[in-house]
Design a protein around this motif. Sequence first.
Motif, PDB file in Angstrom:
ATOM      1  N   HIS A   3       0.852  -1.178   0.000  1.00  0.00           N
ATOM      2  CA  HIS A   3       0.000   0.000   0.000  1.00  0.00           C
ATOM      3  C   HIS A   3       0.883   1.221   0.000  1.00  0.00           C
ATOM      4  O   HIS A   3       1.495   1.541   0.997  1.00  0.00           O
ATOM      5  CB  HIS A   3      -0.877  -0.027   1.234  1.00  0.00           C
ATOM      6  N   ARG A   4       0.978   1.860  -1.115  1.00  0.00           N
ATOM      7  CA  ARG A   4       1.787   3.070  -1.156  1.00  0.00           C
ATOM      8  C   ARG A   4       0.858   4.252  -1.050  1.00  0.00           C
ATOM      9  O   ARG A   4      -0.163   4.332  -1.692  1.00  0.00           O
ATOM     10  CB  ARG A   4       2.562   3.126  -2.454  1.00  0.00           C
ATOM     11  N   ARG A   5       1.221   5.178  -0.221  1.00  0.00           N
ATOM     12  CA  ARG A   5       0.325   6.275  -0.004  1.00  0.00           C
ATOM     13  C   ARG A   5       1.013   7.588  -0.278  1.00  0.00           C
ATOM     14  O   ARG A   5       2.206   7.702  -0.358  1.00  0.00           O
ATOM     15  CB  ARG A   5      -0.074   6.314   1.445  1.00  0.00           C
ATOM     16  N   GLY A   6       0.199   8.614  -0.285  1.00  0.00           N
ATOM     17  CA  GLY A   6       0.724   9.963  -0.385  1.00  0.00           C
ATOM     18  C   GLY A   6       1.083  10.312  -1.809  1.00  0.00           C
ATOM     19  O   GLY A   6       1.099   9.468  -2.681  1.00  0.00           O
ATOM     20  N   ASP A   7       1.304  11.551  -2.012  1.00  0.00           N
ATOM     21  CA  ASP A   7       1.711  11.933  -3.350  1.00  0.00           C
ATOM     22  C   ASP A   7       3.214  11.990  -3.367  1.00  0.00           C
ATOM     23  O   ASP A   7       3.876  12.300  -2.395  1.00  0.00           O
ATOM     24  CB  ASP A   7       1.096  13.269  -3.744  1.00  0.00           C
ATOM     25  N   LEU A  90      -0.938  14.051   2.610  1.00  0.00           N
ATOM     26  CA  LEU A  90      -2.233  14.259   1.960  1.00  0.00           C
ATOM     27  C   LEU A  90      -3.027  12.965   1.915  1.00  0.00           C
ATOM     28  O   LEU A  90      -4.234  12.930   2.172  1.00  0.00           O
ATOM     29  CB  LEU A  90      -2.014  14.802   0.556  1.00  0.00           C
ATOM     30  N   ASP A  91      -2.322  11.875   1.607  1.00  0.00           N
ATOM     31  CA  ASP A  91      -2.984  10.574   1.550  1.00  0.00           C
ATOM     32  C   ASP A  91      -3.556  10.197   2.913  1.00  0.00           C
ATOM     33  O   ASP A  91      -4.685   9.691   3.016  1.00  0.00           O
ATOM     34  CB  ASP A  91      -1.966   9.547   1.094  1.00  0.00           C
ATOM     35  N   HIS A  92      -2.794  10.493   3.966  1.00  0.00           N
ATOM     36  CA  HIS A  92      -3.285  10.168   5.309  1.00  0.00           C
ATOM     37  C   HIS A  92      -4.524  10.987   5.651  1.00  0.00           C
ATOM     38  O   HIS A  92      -5.457  10.478   6.265  1.00  0.00           O
ATOM     39  CB  HIS A  92      -2.177  10.415   6.339  1.00  0.00           C
ATOM     40  N   GLY A 139       1.075  12.287  -8.596  1.00  0.00           N
ATOM     41  CA  GLY A 139       0.487  11.504  -7.517  1.00  0.00           C
ATOM     42  C   GLY A 139       0.516  10.047  -7.944  1.00  0.00           C
ATOM     43  O   GLY A 139       0.361   9.748  -9.121  1.00  0.00           O
ATOM     44  N   ASP A 140       0.711   9.148  -7.010  1.00  0.00           N
ATOM     45  CA  ASP A 140       0.720   7.740  -7.419  1.00  0.00           C
ATOM     46  C   ASP A 140      -0.696   7.198  -7.565  1.00  0.00           C
ATOM     47  O   ASP A 140      -0.899   6.132  -8.113  1.00  0.00           O
ATOM     48  CB  ASP A 140       1.562   6.886  -6.461  1.00  0.00           C
ATOM     49  N   HIS A 141      -1.686   7.927  -7.086  1.00  0.00           N
ATOM     50  CA  HIS A 141      -3.087   7.528  -7.269  1.00  0.00           C
ATOM     51  C   HIS A 141      -3.955   8.683  -6.813  1.00  0.00           C
ATOM     52  O   HIS A 141      -3.472   9.601  -6.145  1.00  0.00           O
ATOM     53  CB  HIS A 141      -3.434   6.278  -6.463  1.00  0.00           C
ATOM     54  N   GLY A 142      -5.233   8.622  -7.152  1.00  0.00           N
ATOM     55  CA  GLY A 142      -6.154   9.672  -6.731  1.00  0.00           C
ATOM     56  C   GLY A 142      -6.869   9.280  -5.462  1.00  0.00           C
ATOM     57  O   GLY A 142      -6.369   8.477  -4.665  1.00  0.00           O
TER      58      GLY A 142
HETATM   59 ZN   LIG Z   1      -0.110   6.441  -2.511  1.00  0.00          ZN
END
Ligand SMILES: [Zn+2]
Lengths: 838, 219
Positions: A3-7, A90-92, A139-142
């Motif tokens: 699970h990769r998070r954050g931008d 931001l992801d958190h 970003g790695d995801h939205g």
């Molecule tokens: Zn991510």
Amino acid sequence: WLHRRGDESELARPAGGQPPLAGPGSGKRIIFYGDDTWVRLFPKLFMEHDGTTSFFVSDYTEVDNNVTRHLDGTLKREDWDVLILHYLGLDHIGHLSGPHSSLVGPKLLEMDDVLKKIHSSLVSRETEGSLPSLLVLCGDHGMSETGSHGGSSEPETNTPLVLISSAFKRKVGMEKPAVVEQVDVLPTLALGLGLPISQNSVGRLIQPVFQETSLRDQLRFLHLNSFQLSCLLRDSTPAFQKEEGYEQFHMAEKTHGNWMKLYLEGNASEVLSSIGKKVLKQYMEALKAMSSSLSKQLGKYDLYSMIVGMILLLQVLLLLLLVMPEALSGSAEVELPLAASLLSLPFFLLCLLCSSAHVLVCTSAHSSCYLCDLPWGVVLAAIVFSSGLLCVLLSLLGQKLAPGARPSAKSSSDAGLSELDVLLVVGTLGYVVSLASSSFIEEEHQTWYFLLNTLCLAVFQDVCRKYFRERRGPGDDASYLSSREDSSPSPAPVAELGVGSRKWLKLATPLLTLVCCRLLRSLNQTGVQWAHLPDLSHWLNSWDHKAELSLLAAASLVLIFVLVQRRCSLVSKMALGLGLLGVYSYRAAVGNVLFPWQTNSTDISKGTVEARFVYIFVLGILFTGAKDLLRSQVIVTDSRLKSRGLWEVYSGMVLLCALLFRPHNLPVLACSLLIQTAMAQLIWKELQYDAAQTTIMHYWFGQAFFYFQGNSNNIATIDISAGFVGLESYVEIPAVFLTAFSTYAGPLLWACHLVCFLSSAQDRCPASVGHGCYCFALLRSIPTVAYIVLVTALRYHLFIWSVFSPKLLYEATHTLVTTAVCVFFTAMDQSHTASSRF
Amino acid sequence: MRDLEIKGMVSAHAIIASSIFIATVMPLFFVEKFSVYGTHMVWLYSVSGSVAVVNITIFWLLGISPPTKKHTLGYKVSRLLRSCLYFILSCLLFHAVVVLYGAPLLESALETFSLAVLLSSLTTVRCLCVLGPNVPAWIRVLSRDGAMSVWDTSLQITTACSVIGAWLGAFPIPLDWDRPWQVWPISCSLGATFGYLTGLVIAPTWIHWHRKQLTYKSK
Ligand SMILES: [Zn+2]
Ligand SMILES: [Zn+2]
């Protein structure tokens, strides 16, 4: 489960050498700060790194400060080529409170400042005369409307990609941005850095990036990329020469050669530039065709292993179905002709046949498959198991079909099916059929809510019919009732007054259930089509409704205590009460709810102490329950002690659930306990529902509660924060266990309640636990097997990756959970009768 | 005796079914741009009104109604009033059930209530005509083997068919086909109507088929 998070913002300075993420030790100097997943994936790649653990979701400032604090020093240094920064905050925030949280704005401003700092430092560096740098922001995801990700919706899969460099032409205003694929970033960066493209990349370069370079260079880059793709195509497709992209590539190569000839001759006419443009266009088309045909091939299936697995599952299901009459008979005993079939000639022949088939497949197939890579011992065991199962099945089938061997099983089914039975069977089968449609999988919660509602109405009708029917004559009603109660000395002639009030309570129970279910349904909006609609949990979780949330959570905890404590021993009663208090103080410490006497809620701790306090009580209650169970089985066979032990195990699980559930989900737990209590007291026992009917109802309730919790068939809705309750950092085994437990809390609690309920009814019908276990296993295996067959058939469906495969993961996990429950069931059953289940 | 009753039922059902068709076609001449999807509410009320009126007329003409103890005017009026009350209550009850099934509580409440009215006129009106305002009798007839006459059986079948039709009508709603009939509550009301029509066909057929086995306890 990565699970990769954050931008992440990635900074690359073109200098020549090797690709940014290529192997270590080739002189390229990369610095990395941010999510430590990178460090674990590429442990030796970075010249310097500082990983931040990404798994503590409630922290959104430390994780980013940990990245930013390195920035000033690093930007001044000259000893690196690539700097990668992965910001997590931001992801958190998204996971914590969604995309519309008030925390998002300040966080984005902070990120803007970071970007400004990097950019101005790079600009000043370039004035000193170094090569132009490239600043990549992506970003790695939205983020979905609920703040999570991992699904396939538009806002989750589309992310911005910003490339900033002084090598580009300055743009006047904001244009409408172009859409590029994620895989296109790799060839673009590689060519921009002057590196070879990775062998297995299927992307094509983003042409506007190279617009400012000379036409000759542009064509060279396009040629490199097309050549790499054509090599990949040649290796992966047998008929590669007939591919459209491959032919186009050769055409483009030829024209490119002509252009080069003209160019080297010094020709500078209109002809040269028009040919150049034509080559460019041809290359672009070839790239597009080759890239798309390569992407299509990525989904290759290991059909051999899939079919073998499917055959095994089908055998187990057939076995379950074949033994149905015996398993549901009075003694619930099944005798399998094991010895006879294992010593027979067909068994050995089958083993030989399967082994030779396996050898044949594995030596002939040029692509490797999962089964062929397994060690021989495992394969042999699987073959023996499968052929043994087949022999058993065949001999069972022979017994059934043999004339004159019909047992008296008919007599029990002769009574005919009631409306409720019809509903239960039709509902289960209808659910299985609905799995074929991607929409019904996305909206599976609707199926269960619908079925559950119908079930409650059917129960309501049953109550009406039994207690409020027009009396046709004196004694008619009584004879009707007694006809179904003849098997047990039930307290039919109780005092008239008590019967009267109980009658109305019974009538109210299904209605109460219906109302509860309707309220819970509007608590968490899940699924896909209506997921964006506002729901109660959004309302409760917004910052200005903290008081309401606290009140609701406290009320739910009190209700939980009242409902659970009545069948516990004194010690576990106290432990339960203290544990529930601990749950509330944990939530207050984390900052989810308010303490009445706490004025400033600014200091948000991780609440580790409080959570561990609760864990101790959970373990204590479970231990007391286990002790009671053991005593009841080993020392004295006391059914009261046993049912108390079971109930204590159950209440330990309830306490753990209360700890892991988010505060807005506590009403789900309270309602499930309320419905269980009401139904057990007034409906299941008194209306004489048999073990099979009760099991199916429990299963349906469990399924519905799985979705009431806010789950869906999308991986993104799993609440991973449950895995970090009471932990300082990510520890794999407890985190996985806790997450799985909180996700499947609904089905688990209902299954556990079923065990409690059936074993308390055991003195009335001794085989009820066995029946329940059998029905439970059957209820899970029918949809699973049907789903696996369906998915195999639909493996080229458009939604196979976005809808069907996450559902497959859910099915597999659910089957695992059910297996655990069945083992528990059997253990409970063992003591009572020495019946052998399979 | 039995054959005569079945013949009467066939003709009664034929009249009711044709009244539904007429109610679907007639508004074409009165309402501009009438269509079943576009102006669904008009269609719904036209069908439910015509079904209610035709049912009441037929059962009144055939004289199939529960035996009344008194024949005074006051008793009849109170009976009528109670019937009206029961009809309204059944509308509210159906509305509540539909909301429990997940229909939105506040928005599109009118549509939900209209569906409840349609369901009531397909089921409750017939119950009122055959059994009168007598809830225990309804419970008896609507549970298995509680029928005491051919008309009770037909009531069982048509009621079950319309409710099951509405139930099945909810199935296409989650599908992502974006068809006009997936809009709430069109599929459900169409389902209920089709179920009712099927019930009208099935009831006499089934009774005819099972006329030997059907034995009713005398009242
Ligand atoms: Zn991510
Ligand atoms: Zn995330």
